[in-house]
Structure formats: C-alpha cells, structure tokens
Design an enzyme around this catalytic site. Structure first.
Site, PDB file in Angstrom:
ATOM      1  N   ALA A   7      65.398   2.783  67.190  1.00 43.84           N
ATOM      2  CA  ALA A   7      64.540   3.939  67.451  1.00 43.84           C
ATOM      3  C   ALA A   7      63.893   3.744  68.822  1.00 43.84           C
ATOM      4  O   ALA A   7      62.977   2.945  68.977  1.00 43.84           O
ATOM      5  CB  ALA A   7      63.494   4.080  66.353  1.00 43.84           C
ATOM      6  N   GLU A  70      64.146  -5.929  69.973  1.00 35.40           N
ATOM      7  CA  GLU A  70      65.114  -5.033  70.625  1.00 35.40           C
ATOM      8  C   GLU A  70      66.105  -5.770  71.530  1.00 35.40           C
ATOM      9  O   GLU A  70      67.313  -5.512  71.489  1.00 35.40           O
ATOM     10  CB  GLU A  70      64.328  -3.988  71.415  1.00 35.40           C
ATOM     11  CG  GLU A  70      65.184  -3.035  72.198  1.00 35.40           C
ATOM     12  CD  GLU A  70      64.348  -1.976  72.931  1.00 35.40           C
ATOM     13  OE1 GLU A  70      63.119  -1.902  72.699  1.00 35.40           O
ATOM     14  OE2 GLU A  70      64.935  -1.238  73.724  1.00 35.40           O
TER      15      GLU A  70
END
Ligand code: ATP
Ligand code: MG
Length: 267
Positions: A7, A70
């Site tokens: 996301a 991430e």
C-alpha cells in the site's frame, strides 16, 4: 492462498498466488477500504502487507496479518522477478519511481538505501495537472508522447552559442529553462506534458547513475508504477542511463515488486 499487498502513497498493489501462478491487481489509495473488504472475505488466506500505508490497511482488517519493511519486500520481489525473467544478477541498483523516488544498492541478500529524490510519479501527475488541468495518468502519458520539449527545455548548445560546448550540446542545460515569457500562452498541453516527463526522467536517472558509483554494479533496475504504459519516461531514463555508462533494466511487473516480496515472504 498467499497474498502480498504493497500500500503506497498513490496506489495499492496486490499480488496473490492462484493456479500455481501469480496474479496482480492495483487500486487507487482512495479504494484501500475495498481492498480490505476483499481480504476480509477471503477464506484460508495468508496475508502480508508492506508500504507506507500498510498501517492504514491493517486498521480495516478483521484479523491480524504479517507486516514487512518496504525496502526488504522490494528487494525480495525484485530478486524473484529477475529470476522469472531468466536473469541471475547478484548486484544491482534499484530505483523505485513511485510517488517519490528511492534508490537502493542490492548485493546478494544485503540492501542499502543510497538516496532518493522528491521528484517522482507524484511530481509527474501534480505538475502535469497544474500546467494542463488534466487528472488522468493514462491521458497525461498519452498526450505527453505526442509532444516536443524543443521550445521549453534549454539545451547546452543554446548556451554555448557559436562555440564548441565542453559536454554534448544535446544535453539539457535547464529543464523548462528556455525564455518562456514570450511563448507561455502558445504552448500546447502535449509540449508541456512531454517536458514534465523529461524533468522527472532526467532527474531520477541523473541521481541513479551518480548513486551507481557507490554500488558494486552499473546495472540500474527501474521499477515503480510511474513507468506503466509510459514509454516516453522509459526512453528518457534509458537513453540518459546508457549515455552515462550504466545499464538500465525495466522489470516486467516491476511495480508489483513490494507486493510480490511480501507474498513470497509467507512460506
Ligand atoms: P510510494 O512508493 O512513493 O509510497 P506508490 O507505491 O503508491 O508510492 P507507485 O504505485 O509505484 O507508487 O507509483 C505511483 C505513480 O504511478 C503515480 O504517482 C503516477 O505517476 C503513476 N501511475 C500509474 N498508474 C496510475 C494510476 N492509474 N493512477 C494514478 N497514478 C498512476
Ligand atoms: Mg511504492
């Protein structure tokens, strides 16, 4: 079923295993609740989330899920997608042109962030909108591909008038640097959009080739949704990267690297 979700600031990328293959989907960040509802409706699914908005996504989920940093997810995903392309690179740079741009040096299982720039896909959309009023990424990219930067960008040869420049005269001396006061009302959307993409492409490739000096490889892998259907951005980035002695590579499905990495982290 294994599901990986990245996301990001602009788009939610989803990768999931199905019929022994991987399926991909992406949604605007405004639809993050829809993605959460889809996950909540899955039976027997293992889920791992990553990206700057993973906390927001988790807040809409009924059950707890795995979470991953991430940069680590991106490293794993890039490694996987490289193998899928039949490559076996061990050291390379990764430049992720997302909403913003982040540059990483990857050597085996190690990754180090070398830097980044605020010039990225968000800049592409934002500046394009301010200059033309357009809001749709695909339309911006389509019109840009029909435009010329000739009347807007100032080249080295324009400054070195009548004498030999010390570097190639064809290089951009100044993005948007021509004397625009006299032509501003006359410039087309196509010209303005092509020049925005030139600015983004030249900036991300310039800092990437500079970062490559600090990495034991001259292969620069470019990923991120900014390249989707955007052959003009790819051309700008590719030609500048090659000109400066590095080797560019655009990964197939590279924009899903983070989602794929999150997915394959689930064993
Ligand atoms: P970050 O990694 O910086 O948090 P992100 O992961 O959301 O952001 P990406 O999905 O890699 O970033 O890329 C976002 C960019 O991709 C946008 O800024 C835009 O330039 C481009 N883009 C491509 N397709 C679309 C789309 N359908 N809608 C909006 N932007 C798009
Ligand atoms: Mg991202």
């Amino acid at each position: 079923m294994r599901v990986g979700i990245d996301a990001g600031g602009t788009l939610v990328k989803v990768a999931y295993s199905e019929d022994s293959g991987i399926r991909f989907a992406k949604y605007p960040i405004a639809e993050i609740e829809r993605v959460a509802e889809w996950i909540n409706g899955l039976k027997d699914a293992e889920v791992c989330v990553t990206g700057g908005k993973s906390g927001v996504l988790k807040s809409f989920l009924a059950e707890s899920v795995g979470e991953m940093v991430e940069f680590e997810a991106t490293r794993l995903g890039v490694q996987f997608l490289l193998v899928q392309m039949g490559r076996s690179d061990d050291a390379y740079l990764v430049t992720n042109v997302g909403t913003g741009t982040s540059i990483h040096c990857i050597q085996g299982n190690m990754q180090e962030r070398l830097g980044g720039t605020g010039i990225g896909g968000g800049t592409l959309i934002g500046l394009s909108h301010l200059l033309t009023g357009l809001t749709d990424f695909d339309e911006i990219v389509r019109l840009a591909s029909q435009g010329s930067r000739e009347r807007i960008d100032l080249k080295v040869k324009h400054i070195y008038e009548g004498k030999e420049p010390p570097i190639s005269g064809e290089l951009t001396a100044s993005n948007f640097g021509q004397n625009l006061f006299s032509v501003s009302g006359d410039l087309s959307k196509e010209e303005l959009l092509a020049t925005v993409i030139g600015l983004v492409g030249e900036t991300v490739s310039t800092i990437s080739v500079q970062a490559a000096r600090h990495c034991r490889s001259s292969t620069i892998i470019y990923i991120g949704s900014s390249f989707i259907g955007n052959s003009l951005l790819k051309e700008v980035v590719e030609s500048y990267t090659i000109l400066r002695g590095s080797t560019p590579l655009f990964l197939e499905n590279g924009e899903f690297s983070g989602a794929v990495g999150a997915m394959i982290s689930l064993h």
